[in-house]
Design an enzyme around this catalytic site. Sequence first.
Site, PDB file in Angstrom:
ATOM      1  N   SER A 152       7.565  -5.898  -4.544  1.00 30.39           N
ATOM      2  CA  SER A 152       6.752  -7.123  -4.524  1.00 30.39           C
ATOM      3  C   SER A 152       7.184  -8.031  -5.664  1.00 30.39           C
ATOM      4  CB  SER A 152       5.266  -6.779  -4.702  1.00 30.39           C
ATOM      5  OG  SER A 152       4.700  -6.340  -3.496  1.00 30.39           O
ATOM      6  N   ASP A 159      -2.260  -2.949   1.288  1.00 30.36           N
ATOM      7  CA  ASP A 159      -2.646  -1.586   0.908  1.00 30.36           C
ATOM      8  C   ASP A 159      -3.228  -1.000   2.207  1.00 30.36           C
ATOM      9  OD1 ASP A 159      -3.026   0.201  -1.662  1.00 30.36           O
ATOM     10  OD2 ASP A 159      -4.870   0.465  -0.552  1.00 30.36           O
ATOM     11  N   LYS A 209      -1.445  -8.685 -10.347  1.00 30.56           N
ATOM     12  CA  LYS A 209      -0.672  -8.306  -9.153  1.00 30.56           C
ATOM     13  C   LYS A 209      -1.221  -7.007  -8.608  1.00 30.56           C
ATOM     14  CE  LYS A 209       2.697  -8.527  -6.185  1.00 30.56           C
ATOM     15  NZ  LYS A 209       1.658  -8.464  -5.117  1.00 30.56           N
ATOM     16  N   THR A 243       7.629   1.351  -0.674  1.00 29.62           N
ATOM     17  CA  THR A 243       6.771   2.376  -1.287  1.00 29.62           C
ATOM     18  C   THR A 243       7.230   3.774  -0.870  1.00 29.62           C
ATOM     19  OG1 THR A 243       4.972   0.784  -1.142  1.00 29.62           O
ATOM     20  CG2 THR A 243       4.382   3.032  -1.744  1.00 29.62           C
ATOM     21  N   LYS A 300      -6.607  -5.600  -8.008  1.00 29.67           N
ATOM     22  CA  LYS A 300      -6.769  -5.011  -6.671  1.00 29.67           C
ATOM     23  C   LYS A 300      -7.940  -5.715  -6.010  1.00 29.67           C
ATOM     24  CE  LYS A 300      -5.000  -1.588  -4.206  1.00 29.67           C
ATOM     25  NZ  LYS A 300      -3.651  -0.970  -4.323  1.00 29.67           N
TER      26      LYS A 300
HETATM   27  P1  NDP Z   1      -1.962   2.404   5.910  1.00 30.45           P
HETATM   28  O1  NDP Z   1      -3.242   1.747   6.232  1.00 30.45           O
HETATM   29  O2  NDP Z   1      -0.694   1.869   6.469  1.00 30.45           O
HETATM   30  O3  NDP Z   1      -2.025   3.957   6.257  1.00 30.45           O
HETATM   31  C1  NDP Z   1      -2.986   4.790   5.720  1.00 30.45           C
HETATM   32  C2  NDP Z   1      -2.845   6.163   6.311  1.00 30.45           C
HETATM   33  O4  NDP Z   1      -3.699   7.063   5.606  1.00 30.45           O
HETATM   34  C3  NDP Z   1      -3.271   6.239   7.760  1.00 30.45           C
HETATM   35  O5  NDP Z   1      -2.576   7.275   8.385  1.00 30.45           O
HETATM   36  C4  NDP Z   1      -4.760   6.565   7.637  1.00 30.45           C
HETATM   37  O6  NDP Z   1      -5.310   7.192   8.773  1.00 30.45           O
HETATM   38  C5  NDP Z   1      -4.751   7.514   6.460  1.00 30.45           C
HETATM   39  N1  NDP Z   1      -6.033   7.387   5.757  1.00 30.45           N
HETATM   40  C6  NDP Z   1      -6.521   6.275   5.156  1.00 30.45           C
HETATM   41  N2  NDP Z   1      -7.731   6.517   4.632  1.00 30.45           N
HETATM   42  C7  NDP Z   1      -8.015   7.776   4.924  1.00 30.45           C
HETATM   43  C8  NDP Z   1      -9.107   8.608   4.642  1.00 30.45           C
HETATM   44  N3  NDP Z   1     -10.176   8.149   3.961  1.00 30.45           N
HETATM   45  N4  NDP Z   1      -9.047   9.896   5.068  1.00 30.45           N
HETATM   46  C9  NDP Z   1      -7.969  10.343   5.760  1.00 30.45           C
HETATM   47  N5  NDP Z   1      -6.900   9.610   6.059  1.00 30.45           N
HETATM   48  C10 NDP Z   1      -6.920   8.352   5.640  1.00 30.45           C
HETATM   49  O7  NDP Z   1      -1.904   2.418   4.301  1.00 30.45           O
HETATM   50  P2  NDP Z   1      -0.650   2.643   3.351  1.00 30.45           P
HETATM   51  O8  NDP Z   1       0.325   3.579   3.967  1.00 30.45           O
HETATM   52  O9  NDP Z   1      -0.195   1.315   2.882  1.00 30.45           O
HETATM   53  O10 NDP Z   1      -1.352   3.348   2.094  1.00 30.45           O
HETATM   54  C11 NDP Z   1      -1.411   4.769   1.933  1.00 30.45           C
HETATM   55  C12 NDP Z   1      -1.640   5.113   0.481  1.00 30.45           C
HETATM   56  O11 NDP Z   1      -0.560   4.601  -0.305  1.00 30.45           O
HETATM   57  C13 NDP Z   1      -2.898   4.521  -0.171  1.00 30.45           C
HETATM   58  O12 NDP Z   1      -3.385   5.415  -1.153  1.00 30.45           O
HETATM   59  C14 NDP Z   1      -2.377   3.265  -0.859  1.00 30.45           C
HETATM   60  O13 NDP Z   1      -3.220   2.849  -1.915  1.00 30.45           O
HETATM   61  C15 NDP Z   1      -1.042   3.776  -1.357  1.00 30.45           C
HETATM   62  N6  NDP Z   1      -0.037   2.770  -1.681  1.00 30.45           N
HETATM   63  C16 NDP Z   1       0.344   1.829  -0.796  1.00 30.45           C
HETATM   64  C17 NDP Z   1       1.323   0.912  -1.116  1.00 30.45           C
HETATM   65  C18 NDP Z   1       1.830  -0.092  -0.147  1.00 30.45           C
HETATM   66  O14 NDP Z   1       2.777  -0.803  -0.495  1.00 30.45           O
HETATM   67  N7  NDP Z   1       1.310  -0.191   1.059  1.00 30.45           N
HETATM   68  C19 NDP Z   1       1.925   0.895  -2.457  1.00 30.45           C
HETATM   69  C20 NDP Z   1       1.500   1.988  -3.308  1.00 30.45           C
HETATM   70  C21 NDP Z   1       0.556   2.863  -2.922  1.00 30.45           C
HETATM   71  P3  NDP Z   1      -6.202   6.324   9.791  1.00 30.45           P
HETATM   72  O15 NDP Z   1      -5.241   5.414  10.473  1.00 30.45           O
HETATM   73  O16 NDP Z   1      -6.847   7.312  10.680  1.00 30.45           O
HETATM   74  O17 NDP Z   1      -7.191   5.581   8.936  1.00 30.45           O
HETATM   75  O1  2IT Z   2      -0.998   0.330  -4.778  1.00 24.78           O
HETATM   76  C1  2IT Z   2      -0.038  -0.469  -4.779  1.00 24.78           C
HETATM   77  O2  2IT Z   2       0.832  -0.455  -5.651  1.00 24.78           O
HETATM   78  C2  2IT Z   2       0.048  -1.419  -3.664  1.00 24.78           C
HETATM   79  N1  2IT Z   2      -0.764  -1.366  -2.755  1.00 24.78           N
HETATM   80  C3  2IT Z   2       1.125  -2.473  -3.659  1.00 24.78           C
HETATM   81  C4  2IT Z   2       0.732  -3.635  -4.529  1.00 24.78           C
HETATM   82  C5  2IT Z   2       1.641  -4.823  -4.470  1.00 24.78           C
HETATM   83  O3  2IT Z   2       1.251  -5.831  -5.073  1.00 24.78           O
HETATM   84  O4  2IT Z   2       2.709  -4.774  -3.858  1.00 24.78           O
END
Ligand code: NDP
Ligand code: 2IT
Length: 444
Positions: A376, A163, A87, A206, A123
């Site tokens: 999830s 993600d 997952k 999240t 992943k």
């Molecule tokens: P999104 O794509 O929705 O948003 C990502 C955000 O981070 C955007 O504002 C983006 O800016 C910025 N960003 C991404 N990459 C970079 C970079 N290399 N440098 C600077 N800014 C960056 O992603 P999520 O909100 O889903 O994910 C954010 C974080 O949370 C990640 O680390 C992800 O692994 C983690 N996460 C997500 C989960 C989920 O359920 N979605 C669960 C657990 C963890 P821009 O638009 O300019 O790229």
């Molecule tokens: O980093 C994470 O935990 C996620 N992007 C969510 C993974 C999931 O299966 O919901």
Amino acid sequence: MIKEFMEQLKAKNPAQPEFIQAAQEVLDSLELVFKKNPKYMKYKILERITEPERVIMFRVSWLDDRGEIQVNRGYRIQFNSAIGPYKGGLRLHPSVTLGMLKFLAFEQVFKNSLTGLPMGGSKGGSDFDPKGKSDNEVMKFCQSLMSELFRHIGADTDVPAGDIGVGGREIGYMFGQYKKLVNRFEGVLTGKDPKWGGSLIRPEATGYGTVYFAANMLATKGKTMEGKTVAISGSGNVAQYATEKTLHLGGKPVTLSDSNGFIIDHAGITHEKLAWMMDLKNVRRGRISEYAEKYNCEYHEGFGLWKSGKYDVALPCATQNELDGEDARTLLANGCFCVAEGANMPSTPEAVEQFVKAGIFYGPGKAANAGGVATSGLEMSQNSLRLSWTREEVDQRLHGIMKWIHDQAYKAAEQYGTPGNYVNGANIAGFVKVADSMIEQGVV
Ligand code: NDP
Ligand code: 2IT
């Protein structure tokens, strides 16, 4: 012992710095466990737990709007299935490499174990850049990715989700293609729309969970989020709902960012401003600088967010290694006493060391952001039951799971002689369940 093992791991996995960083952090915590329990050595758990069970790499070709052929690389890292089906999310970002996804899949193993739900860790993703692509191009790419990925996943095998770069739109295109290929309507992805099998609260989970985790840490010393000035990075899924929950709990969110720069809104980001920003990011797909123009606040190019002012609480919700040692020192010098990571591994090892040494409330990503994958897991349960729970029911379960994760990490940290160290606590509590399951299932 750990030092020698890390040398071997580095030699075996050259050019995978993020994976080595993630492994080092976990293994540093585990030294305490290995001293108490030599059985993990005997069963070669370190050697086995750092080796993915399966790595899949494939070509993703698709036609862009001009009729030109584009070629990307797709991946799925199925890291560990000792406690449940694989997952973990899918990331679409130009920086995606094998090593990057191995770090994320490795973290996912321990995170998923911490939730208490039966989920292994994986992943995947691609170096495809969704920025500037039309809806049609995103759909073509997602369909092409799924036309290979479908044979490696399934509701009881491996269940991907979102993600970075993967939200409701992408999950929809991938689900449609999967269903067409296998001729089965099944819970193969999470983060689906509630109309076709998704769980309420999964989009929020999240960000909400990260703030619940912060609140749980604060509560151990009788503190709350009420009245706290909160710095948040990112402006995507996690940042958006971390902002919303901060507001619900009476905190004052004042910053947001994207890969170009960050805003500081001294007056505070309100529900109304957040709704405008969500439309900007999710529908119009604009830049965070437009928020500063609309609401007449500060905007700065680049990555100086953590050094930009005095913040009580910091919630890094953008990406890996976005907060370095100098950022950590500045945050601490400015009185920051709580950091909860919405992103995966946003703090560099030097920053983590600063936070732990200072003894502040520091919630590492694998504990603090586990609410997403936990919900999830709840989506998978609802799919298996063929029914849907209400918002209130899912949110209540999320609340309970975040408290459980907090308490597990808190207790493990105490039990191993490092009270208040949630890094050790989360790594140890996540590890023990997976390692014991691996031993019980034999040498496979
Ligand atoms: P999104 O794509 O929705 O948003 C990502 C955000 O981070 C955007 O504002 C983006 O800016 C910025 N960003 C991404 N990459 C970079 C970079 N290399 N440098 C600077 N800014 C960056 O992603 P999520 O909100 O889903 O994910 C954010 C974080 O949370 C990640 O680390 C992800 O692994 C983690 N996460 C997500 C989960 C989920 O359920 N979605 C669960 C657990 C963890 P821009 O638009 O300019 O790229
Ligand atoms: O980093 C994470 O935990 C996620 N992007 C969510 C993974 C999931 O299966 O919901």
